[in-house]
Design a protein around this motif. Sequence first.
Motif, PDB file in Angstrom:
ATOM      1  N   GLU A  47       0.848  -1.196   0.000  1.00  0.00           N
ATOM      2  CA  GLU A  47       0.000   0.000   0.000  1.00  0.00           C
ATOM      3  C   GLU A  47       0.882   1.243   0.000  1.00  0.00           C
ATOM      4  O   GLU A  47       1.780   1.377   0.845  1.00  0.00           O
ATOM      5  N   CYS A  48       0.631   2.167  -0.923  1.00  0.00           N
ATOM      6  CA  CYS A  48       1.409   3.403  -0.971  1.00  0.00           C
ATOM      7  C   CYS A  48       0.975   4.320   0.166  1.00  0.00           C
ATOM      8  O   CYS A  48      -0.197   4.692   0.262  1.00  0.00           O
ATOM      9  N   ARG A  49       1.930   4.710   1.009  1.00  0.00           N
ATOM     10  CA  ARG A  49       1.630   5.537   2.169  1.00  0.00           C
ATOM     11  C   ARG A  49       2.031   6.999   1.981  1.00  0.00           C
ATOM     12  O   ARG A  49       1.534   7.867   2.700  1.00  0.00           O
ATOM     13  N   PHE A  50       2.957   7.264   1.062  1.00  0.00           N
ATOM     14  CA  PHE A  50       3.421   8.642   0.910  1.00  0.00           C
ATOM     15  C   PHE A  50       4.018   8.842  -0.480  1.00  0.00           C
ATOM     16  O   PHE A  50       4.736   7.978  -0.982  1.00  0.00           O
ATOM     17  N   VAL A  51       3.693   9.975  -1.111  1.00  0.00           N
ATOM     18  CA  VAL A  51       4.273  10.370  -2.392  1.00  0.00           C
ATOM     19  C   VAL A  51       4.957  11.715  -2.161  1.00  0.00           C
ATOM     20  O   VAL A  51       4.327  12.678  -1.715  1.00  0.00           O
ATOM     21  N   GLY A  52       6.244  11.777  -2.450  1.00  0.00           N
ATOM     22  CA  GLY A  52       6.974  13.010  -2.193  1.00  0.00           C
ATOM     23  C   GLY A  52       8.159  13.170  -3.110  1.00  0.00           C
ATOM     24  O   GLY A  52       8.363  12.388  -4.045  1.00  0.00           O
ATOM     25  N   PRO A  53       8.965  14.170  -2.872  1.00  0.00           N
ATOM     26  CA  PRO A  53      10.127  14.414  -3.720  1.00  0.00           C
ATOM     27  C   PRO A  53      11.196  13.353  -3.524  1.00  0.00           C
ATOM     28  O   PRO A  53      11.253  12.688  -2.487  1.00  0.00           O
ATOM     29  N   HIS A  54      12.029  13.223  -4.525  1.00  0.00           N
ATOM     30  CA  HIS A  54      13.199  12.352  -4.394  1.00  0.00           C
ATOM     31  C   HIS A  54      14.249  13.078  -3.570  1.00  0.00           C
ATOM     32  O   HIS A  54      14.369  14.307  -3.654  1.00  0.00           O
ATOM     33  N   PRO A  55      15.018  12.376  -2.758  1.00  0.00           N
ATOM     34  CA  PRO A  55      16.041  13.052  -1.946  1.00  0.00           C
ATOM     35  C   PRO A  55      17.064  13.843  -2.761  1.00  0.00           C
ATOM     36  O   PRO A  55      17.686  14.775  -2.232  1.00  0.00           O
ATOM     37  N   ASP A  56      17.253  13.484  -4.035  1.00  0.00           N
ATOM     38  CA  ASP A  56      18.192  14.241  -4.867  1.00  0.00           C
ATOM     39  C   ASP A  56      17.658  15.626  -5.230  1.00  0.00           C
ATOM     40  O   ASP A  56      18.427  16.496  -5.648  1.00  0.00           O
ATOM     41  N   ALA A  57      16.346  15.821  -5.115  1.00  0.00           N
ATOM     42  CA  ALA A  57      15.733  17.130  -5.402  1.00  0.00           C
ATOM     43  C   ALA A  57      14.717  17.437  -4.314  1.00  0.00           C
ATOM     44  O   ALA A  57      13.515  17.549  -4.563  1.00  0.00           O
ATOM     45  N   PRO A  58      15.178  17.592  -3.073  1.00  0.00           N
ATOM     46  CA  PRO A  58      14.259  17.693  -1.929  1.00  0.00           C
ATOM     47  C   PRO A  58      13.377  18.926  -1.930  1.00  0.00           C
ATOM     48  O   PRO A  58      12.334  18.935  -1.268  1.00  0.00           O
ATOM     49  N   ASP A  59      13.778  19.964  -2.658  1.00  0.00           N
ATOM     50  CA  ASP A  59      12.985  21.196  -2.659  1.00  0.00           C
ATOM     51  C   ASP A  59      11.976  21.263  -3.802  1.00  0.00           C
ATOM     52  O   ASP A  59      11.293  22.266  -3.981  1.00  0.00           O
ATOM     53  N   THR A  60      11.899  20.186  -4.571  1.00  0.00           N
ATOM     54  CA  THR A  60      10.968  20.133  -5.697  1.00  0.00           C
ATOM     55  C   THR A  60       9.710  19.379  -5.286  1.00  0.00           C
ATOM     56  O   THR A  60       9.785  18.200  -4.914  1.00  0.00           O
ATOM     57  N   ALA A  61       8.581  20.015  -5.335  1.00  0.00           N
ATOM     58  CA  ALA A  61       7.330  19.365  -4.936  1.00  0.00           C
ATOM     59  C   ALA A  61       6.968  18.254  -5.916  1.00  0.00           C
ATOM     60  O   ALA A  61       7.167  18.382  -7.127  1.00  0.00           O
ATOM     61  N   ALA A  62       6.466  17.162  -5.379  1.00  0.00           N
ATOM     62  CA  ALA A  62       6.033  16.065  -6.236  1.00  0.00           C
ATOM     63  C   ALA A  62       4.810  16.488  -7.038  1.00  0.00           C
ATOM     64  O   ALA A  62       3.916  17.154  -6.503  1.00  0.00           O
TER      65      ALA A  62
END
Length: 226
Positions: free
Chosen positions: A151-166
């Motif tokens: 089950e997908c619990r979270f969708v977010g940025p990749h750590p390589d681009a932490p300031d970029t919103a998903a």
Amino acid sequence: MSGTGEAVYRGWMLAADRYRAFAAALAARGVVLRTSPAQYRQAHELPGWYGALAEVTPRSVWTVGAERSAFEEASARLGGGPAVLRDYTKSMKHYWDEAMYIPDTADRDIAWAVAARFRELREDDFAGGFVLRRYEELTGPEVRTWWVAGECRFVGPHPDAPDTAAPSDVDLSGVVPAVAALGLPFVTVDLARRSDGAWRVVELGDGQVSDRPPALSAGALVAAVR
């Protein structure tokens, strides 16, 4: 360690054999890792998860070991054209031109030069064998998704681009049944949009050793994986 029961590891990326030894040491103290050594290897190494996700990730072939003959046989199976190179666990994306991107696998000498440089750079961390993946043009930043028991619990940025919103339109419809079919307790799946708009799986990894972007607080992560 005085406690007993089930545990989830959060720490450095471990080779599969070292994770097995770690699990055995914990078991001797009455602590069982939620992710078994076999499950860790399946998530941590591309050959373990590729079959389930083959429809949503670039076509891939791999070798056992680092011999040139095995590499050239794998290149022939993939077929000519551009490809990207990694081993079972990691690429050298910061050395794109010299150790990751192969313009044409049919050019045996250039392809092997990339593989040899990759092997040199990975040194003792080289894992399993070479993995050749069909090159696909991806656009925009990668997205990291966190999964517990399919089950997908979270969708977010990749750590390589932490300031970029998903992006808000990440399409997981093809990914959900594939990840669920693996039956793994805790994984991350990195995705990126292909030039034709399709969302493609770039990587699946064990969630215990996946970097956490700042957008996902430590508390939120703990709450998500309970």
